[in-house]
Structures are given as C-alpha cells and as structure tokens.
Write a protein that holds these residues in place. Sequence first.
Motif, short mmCIF file in Angstrom:
data_model
loop_
_atom_site.label_atom_id
_atom_site.label_comp_id
_atom_site.label_asym_id
_atom_site.label_seq_id
_atom_site.Cartn_x
_atom_site.Cartn_y
_atom_site.Cartn_z
N ALA A 20 -2.93 -5.97 -4.67
CA ALA A 20 -4.39 -5.55 -3.83
C ALA A 20 -5.21 -6.73 -3.12
O ALA A 20 -5.55 -7.69 -4.21
N THR A 21 -5.41 -6.43 -2.49
CA THR A 21 -5.85 -7.66 -1.60
C THR A 21 -7.05 -7.35 -0.39
O THR A 21 -6.50 -6.73 0.91
N PRO A 22 -8.27 -7.56 -0.32
CA PRO A 22 -8.82 -7.22 1.01
C PRO A 22 -7.76 -8.17 2.49
O PRO A 22 -7.42 -9.19 2.37
N GLU A 36 -9.78 -1.50 4.95
CA GLU A 36 -8.71 -2.14 4.95
C GLU A 36 -7.53 -3.06 4.24
O GLU A 36 -8.72 -4.01 4.15
N GLY A 37 -7.17 -2.96 3.05
CA GLY A 37 -7.00 -4.23 2.05
C GLY A 37 -5.20 -3.98 2.80
O GLY A 37 -4.45 -2.79 2.75
N ASP A 38 -3.87 -4.96 1.89
CA ASP A 38 -3.02 -4.94 1.74
C ASP A 38 -2.91 -5.05 0.39
O ASP A 38 -3.27 -5.75 -0.80
N LYS A 348 -10.76 0.61 -2.00
CA LYS A 348 -10.90 -0.48 -1.00
C LYS A 348 -11.99 -0.79 -0.56
O LYS A 348 -11.91 -1.83 -0.58
N ALA A 352 -13.70 -4.33 -1.84
CA ALA A 352 -13.69 -5.36 -0.96
C ALA A 352 -15.41 -5.70 -0.77
O ALA A 352 -16.14 -7.30 -0.95
N ARG A 370 -9.79 -13.09 -2.25
CA ARG A 370 -8.47 -12.52 -1.37
C ARG A 370 -8.19 -13.48 -2.31
O ARG A 370 -7.98 -14.44 -2.69
#
Length: 412
Positions: A20-22, A36-38, A348, A352, A370
């Motif tokens: 998980a990352t921003p 919003e994160g991936d 999330k 971030a 990130r």
Amino acid sequence: MTATTAGSPRLLIRDLGQLATPAGRSAPLRGAALGEGDVVEDAYVLCADGRIEGVGRMRDLRAVEGEVEELDGRGLAAIPGLVDCHTHACFAGDRVEEFSLRAAGASYEELHEAGGGILSTVRATRAAGEEGLRQAVRRHRGWMLRSGTTTFEAKSGYGLDRDTERASLRAIAAEGGIPTYLGAHAVPPEYEHADAYLDFVIADVLPEAAKLAEAADVFLERGAFDVQQARRYLEAARGHGLRLRLHADQFTEAGGIELAIELGARCVDHLEATGEHGVRALAASDVAAVVLPASALFLARPMPPARALVDAGAAVALATDFNPGSAFCESLPIVCSLACTQLSLSPKEALAACTVNAAHVLDRADRKGRIAPGYDADIVLLDAPDWRYLAYHLGGDAITAVVQGGRPVWQR
C-alpha cells in the motif's frame, strides 16, 4: 551493516501479500486526494542504489540481472517508511515524577509554573554533555525505527543556551535526524523575560544554529512567546535561510495560524485549540497543519480538528510529538490508530499524513513517503494479512522488518 552503494546487490522484496502506498506523485495531498492510495496484491519491490527501481505484481516481474539479495515477503504487507515530522528526540532525563503528579490532578500549566515542565528537562539536558545527547538521540532513534519510522525530524530547545543548543543540533544530525532549531521553546531561568532572552538568541546563537539546522521553530503560547516575539524570532531565522515552523494553538488561540500564514511558514503544529476560522485560514493557505493526537491524549486535551481540516482542503500531516513531558510516545502506528479512532481519518488518510505529507513538511516529498520508482527505498513490512493493521492493531507488534536506503536495518 553498511549503506547500499553503486555496485552493491539489488534488494528484491518478493511475494508480498499486499503493498500500500499513497497514490500519485504530487505533494502535499489535500482533501479527497489524501485518501487515495494504491494497493497491490501479490507484489514485489526491487531496490537498487538506495532507491526503488521497480514495483508491481509478481506475475509481471522479469528476471533480474546481476547479484540480488532477496527478502521473503510471503504473508507480509508493505507500506512506505514512516516519516515523523515533529519530535523532540534530543533530551536527557525523564519526567516520570511529573507524569505521576499530573495523574493526581496537576495541570500542565501548574507544573510549568512550579519549575517543572520544559525547564526540568533543560536542567538534565544541559548536564548531559554532547556525547550524552548523542547517545540519547541514538537510543530514541532506535525506538522510532522499530516502530517503522525511517525519517525523523528532531528539535533542539532543551538547552536554551549557546553550547547545548549547538550540541543538540549536531547530535540530531549525527544520528540521522533532520535538525530544527527550537531556540524559542521557553525562557531559561537566567533571563527575567522573553525579550531579553530573544536578544541573546538572535545575536549569539541563531547565526551558528542556522549552519546546523534546516528549520527554526517557536512555541507561541501563553507563558512562552507571544505573536510579536515569535515574529521577531522567525523573521531573524528566515534571514539566515531557515524554513519556519510554529507550535501554536495547543492551549489557546493566540494568533499563531495568522502569523504562520503571514510569514509563509512551512507548517503550524498542535492545533488542539483551533476553531473554525483557523481551519478555514489554513485550508486557504500553503501552510501545512501538523496534528499531534498523542500529545492531546497524554495531556487530556481536546483532539485537533483533523477531520475538519481535511474536509476544508488543508494539507494535514501526522506526527508523534515525541518528548519526555507531554507525549512520551515514539510510535507512529499508535498515532495512526488515534487518527482513525479519535480524529475520524480513514486508514489511507492516516498513512498519507505520516508519509508523503510529513515528508512535504520536511521538504523531502520528492523522494520519501511513497513506494514508487525513483523514491528512496524506505519500506516497512507488517506481519499482517492487510496493511491496515498498521492502525487497526492498537499498540500491536505488527512491524516485522524495516528497510532503509535499500537495505534491511531491523528485523524482528
């Protein structure tokens, strides 16, 4: 271990259950973008020369040429290395007696007026010597690292004299921290009033401190420094090329937000007492709002209005405020838990706020915060099936490994 350098083996973290990352590459993240994160399932991260070279799904991983060190990520979740943008990690002694008195009903202000508070730590810090301060920062840095913090800021401000302040800044930098000169933290006992102390700070300490620090900070609060004094100190610091920061609205709204905006400060921190006007003003500005829920919890203060700040469009960061008196907590995972349960942020948003937005406060968002190609290879592995255990497992032992600069630096 030695740092990864050109020609050293790449590091491949493979078979991660989740990463998980921003999202995106911009900073700071505001409003809806903060959440919003991936999230990538069955993922890998390839690191080379201290940076992230590639990220993706295992099924898309091609053969890696050359010497490769592998780290097994099966059953683990990966998040970016956490960034703590507000700590007071350079201090000696403790305030456990003060903690006991507060538990019995004494207020923070009453303890300060009785000679406790910041000034009690000043006495211990002055007596420690530079090597003692470096050992203290090294110890505290180790605590933070085991909690997933790979980048940390730390302030001086417990010396309040020329030699101890400079020694504090050197100790912070020597142990890998980002130094902030908090010359205007409190008025030391050898000065009768704040203006005389600031005369000394600006003339005798600031010119040398500015060579050692990246930013200057001030405690703008009743019993510390007022708006006029804070402006004088910060303008002098800006003249020496330092970024500007403020402690403000911890106990009262005393004009700190307005001053931060006027001077173009990078951030204003605490905000437990901030009302609607302050929220709107920050949202319309470029000044980041650094919220410190562990401090509010420790002192039984109202929580800062983080949800209102995010919804209004302010740039919000999270930090520990790690210090011996009002937030003896080095754990950003606990801060993330508080952000979700007490500040109404989503997991999330909390992630971030203590990665890319905290990196923005420290002027490092172009390379920290990130898990993405080109960013520093600072990665935290959680022994959990889902990255949200970072906040979900309150005080839990979720962190199993920390990678910094492309090399494992701690493993449970």
